[in-house]
Motif scaffolding. Structure first.
Motif: not given
Length: 148
Positions: A105-115, A129-140
């Motif tokens: 999940x994108x680190x900045x995706x607060x709603x998804x992380x709460x879900x 830098x997992x996503x194309x735009x350089x955003x980090x991913x959190x592995x759950x």
């Protein structure tokens, strides 16, 4: 909840482009998965009163399942549809022998992380830098909830 059919492809593609504008899956990839040409990947769809409201894509390889995509139409958000899709993914994974369910999940995706936190997922790693735009991913991860 049901397995996606060829008639669902256009709706999945449209929602994919809306829900994931920075990195949508291609229509070809979605069509191949729904048609059964990607042996480990399954699309599940949610309907309420015969209205199409969302989808999830799950890949199962041996004892590990990965929730690859999940999205709901705007009108169905915060109504329990995403929770029901996660439950359907869990059941699908369990039927195929998976013991663990993973996702990124994108680190900045607060709603998804709460879900995901509400569904019992915990952080096990980060992918810089997992996503194309350089955003980090959190592995759950969470255990697949075996049904009797």
């Amino acid at each position: 909840m049901r397995r996606a059919a060829l008639g669902d492809i256009d709706a999945i593609v449209d929602l994919e482009e809306t829900a994931f504008p920075a990195d949508p899956w291609s229509s070809v990839l979605i069509e191949e998965a729904v048609a059964g040409l990607l042996p480990t990947t399954t699309f599940l769809v949610a309907e309420i009163a015969a209205r199409w409201v969302g989808y999830a894509a799950v890949s199962v390889v041996q004892d590990v399942a990965e929730l690859q995509r999940i999205a709901t139409v705007v009108a169905a958000r915060r109504t329990g549809v995403a929770d029901a899709l996660i439950d359907a993914v869990d059941a699908h994974a369990g039927e195929r022998g998976a013991e663990r369910l993973l996702l990124e999940v994108r680190e900045a995706n607060v709603a998804a992380r709460a879900l995901y936190a509400g569904a019992g997922f915990t952080e096990i790693a980060r992918r810089p830098r997992y996503y194309r735009d350089g955003t980090d991913a959190i592995v759950l991860e969470r255990s697949v909830r075996m049904t009797p």
